[in-house]
Each structure stands twice: as C-alpha cells, then as structure tokens.
Design a protein around this motif. Structure first.
Motif, mmCIF file in Angstrom:
data_model
loop_
_atom_site.group_PDB
_atom_site.id
_atom_site.type_symbol
_atom_site.label_atom_id
_atom_site.label_comp_id
_atom_site.label_asym_id
_atom_site.label_seq_id
_atom_site.Cartn_x
_atom_site.Cartn_y
_atom_site.Cartn_z
ATOM 1 N N GLY A 87 0.692 -1.073 0.380
ATOM 2 C CA GLY A 87 0.212 0.248 0.169
ATOM 3 C C GLY A 87 0.627 1.564 -0.135
ATOM 4 O O GLY A 87 0.323 2.426 -0.707
ATOM 5 N N ILE A 88 1.848 1.027 0.763
ATOM 6 C CA ILE A 88 2.973 2.621 0.756
ATOM 7 C C ILE A 88 3.620 2.756 -0.588
ATOM 8 O O ILE A 88 3.320 3.755 -0.772
ATOM 9 C CB ILE A 88 3.855 2.595 2.301
ATOM 10 C CG1 ILE A 88 3.059 2.305 3.575
ATOM 11 C CG2 ILE A 88 4.890 3.148 2.006
ATOM 12 C CD1 ILE A 88 4.355 2.001 4.715
ATOM 13 N N LEU A 89 4.078 1.727 -1.372
ATOM 14 C CA LEU A 89 4.744 2.144 -1.703
ATOM 15 C C LEU A 89 4.148 2.192 -3.052
ATOM 16 O O LEU A 89 3.918 2.932 -3.969
ATOM 17 C CB LEU A 89 5.346 0.334 -2.527
ATOM 18 C CG LEU A 89 6.308 -0.214 -1.209
ATOM 19 C CD1 LEU A 89 7.033 -1.902 -1.704
ATOM 20 C CD2 LEU A 89 7.737 0.518 -1.161
ATOM 21 N N ILE A 90 2.727 1.847 -3.261
ATOM 22 C CA ILE A 90 1.484 2.382 -4.437
ATOM 23 C C ILE A 90 1.284 3.340 -4.638
ATOM 24 O O ILE A 90 1.128 4.389 -4.994
ATOM 25 C CB ILE A 90 0.606 0.702 -4.742
ATOM 26 C CG1 ILE A 90 0.411 -0.335 -4.789
ATOM 27 C CG2 ILE A 90 -0.336 1.217 -5.891
ATOM 28 C CD1 ILE A 90 1.161 -1.015 -6.887
ATOM 29 N N ASP A 91 0.980 3.922 -3.313
ATOM 30 C CA ASP A 91 0.585 5.255 -2.721
ATOM 31 C C ASP A 91 2.084 6.003 -3.296
ATOM 32 O O ASP A 91 1.493 7.160 -3.811
ATOM 33 C CB ASP A 91 0.151 5.733 -1.486
ATOM 34 C CG ASP A 91 -0.422 4.869 -1.001
ATOM 35 O OD1 ASP A 91 -1.715 4.483 -1.560
ATOM 36 O OD2 ASP A 91 -1.227 4.641 0.092
ATOM 37 N N ASN A 92 3.436 5.358 -3.076
ATOM 38 C CA ASN A 92 4.536 6.858 -3.961
ATOM 39 C C ASN A 92 4.340 6.770 -5.061
ATOM 40 O O ASN A 92 4.627 7.836 -5.843
ATOM 41 C CB ASN A 92 5.217 5.606 -2.920
ATOM 42 C CG ASN A 92 5.362 6.286 -1.576
ATOM 43 O OD1 ASN A 92 4.800 7.063 -0.968
ATOM 44 N ND2 ASN A 92 6.860 5.595 -0.799
ATOM 45 N N ALA A 93 4.408 5.701 -5.671
ATOM 46 C CA ALA A 93 4.211 5.181 -7.074
ATOM 47 C C ALA A 93 3.331 6.312 -7.628
ATOM 48 O O ALA A 93 3.246 6.939 -8.524
ATOM 49 C CB ALA A 93 4.031 4.233 -7.367
ATOM 50 N N ILE A 94 1.869 6.278 -7.393
ATOM 51 C CA ILE A 94 0.746 7.525 -7.746
ATOM 52 C C ILE A 94 1.004 8.800 -7.329
ATOM 53 O O ILE A 94 1.143 9.370 -8.915
ATOM 54 C CB ILE A 94 -1.325 6.928 -6.566
ATOM 55 C CG1 ILE A 94 -0.892 5.638 -7.333
ATOM 56 C CG2 ILE A 94 -1.165 7.235 -7.104
ATOM 57 C CD1 ILE A 94 -2.506 4.813 -6.681
#
Length: 181
Positions: A87-94
């Motif tokens: 979740g953290i990694l996808i949020d950062n990617a977004i």
C-alpha cells in the motif's frame, strides 16, 4: 437524455453523453480490465487493496500495466504486513508519477524458479531523489510532515529475513523489487 431530446437541446445531449455515459462506460471497462489483470492473484486481501489503489491511479489518469502470469495463492509473509508495505509503495508510485507528463505504474507479481514470489513496482517520476536517504525517517521529496512511509516499509522488512527488497532508478523510472522467499 429524454429531456434533452424533447427540448431539442443537441449540445446539452452531446455534453451529457460525453461526460456521463461515456465516462461511466470507460470506468466500468477499466475496472473490469483491472479485475481481469489481477485474476491470478488469489490472496483476496492483497487483491482488494491493489484494486482500490490502482482504480485511484486510473482516476488520476495514470496508465496501469499489470502482469501476473500464473496463480499466486500464498506468500510467505503476514498478509497485513505485506498489504501495508505494498500500500505504501503503490501510494508513493501514484504520488510520484502523477507529476509526470505521461504517468505510469507497472506492477508485476510472479513466481521464481526457487518458489519465491517476486513483486516489481515501477513508476516514472520527476523529482531528484537521493536513493541512499529514501528509507530514513522524515526524508521526503514532498512538502509538509511526510517521510514516514518508506521508513515504515524498512521497519516491516526488519521482521522478515526471508524478504529482500531492492530499490533502483533507471532513466527516471523508480523500481522497487521485493522477493519473498
């Protein structure tokens, strides 16, 4: 639509059709496409999280590519910790890719020859990054009180000697590779 037709308001009908009907249909097709692309991921908690995050990305006009070539029905990591980390990694990617002219996120989840699971998240970005500072508490390229996410990922990883994470940058593409043995 009937009111627009009855009132012979062709311009209003065109606008309504483009903004409401076409956009709703596009969103339904995109959602169905994402569900299909996540089809081989059989971990419902992670699948639900990814679907929610990736739909948010689609709403923000981020191009999404997903590759899960074979069934993934177990991962050797607590599902809550894995979900928090992803979740953290996808949020950062977004957040990073949305600042780009042609934002994209690529997600791949696959089995390796030694029965590990490899997860790769790639996204484009525009900020200058110090890759050696990324996992330190309070380090952020964004304004405000931020910089906890990747530090939390590091803390989660400290509990899993069977999980390896590699972070790299290649030509303004940020790459996170997580191998779960």
């Amino acid at each position: 639509m009937e009111r627009y037709i009855d009132n012979k308001d062709l311009d209003g009908l065109k606008k309504y059709f483009k903004e409401k009907i076409i956009n709703t249909e596009k969103n339904t097709l995109l959602k169905n496409s994402l569900i299909h692309d996540l089809g081989n991921l059989e971990l419902m908690e992670l699948k639900g999280l990814l679907l929610t995050k990736l739909l948010t990305a689609v709403e923000k006009k981020i191009d999404i590519q997903i590759e899960i070539p074979e069934k993934i029905d177990s991962i050797n990591m607590d599902i809550i910790d894995l979900s928090r980390m992803i979740g953290i990694l996808i949020d950062n990617a977004i957040e990073a890719s949305i600042e780009c002219e042609n934002p994209f996120i690529n997600l791949a989840i696959m089995k390796t020859n030694d029965n590990s699971v490899l997860m790769i998240i790639e996204n484009n970005f525009t900020n200058t990054l110090d890759i050696h500072q990324l996992y330190k508490n309070h380090y952020s390229t964004k304004k405000g009180k931020r910089g906890y996410g990747l530090n939390n990922v590091k803390d989660i990883l400290n509990n899993y000697p069977n999980v390896l994470m590699n972070t790299s940058i290649e030509e303004n593409i940020f790459i996170q590779e997580i191998e779960i043995r």
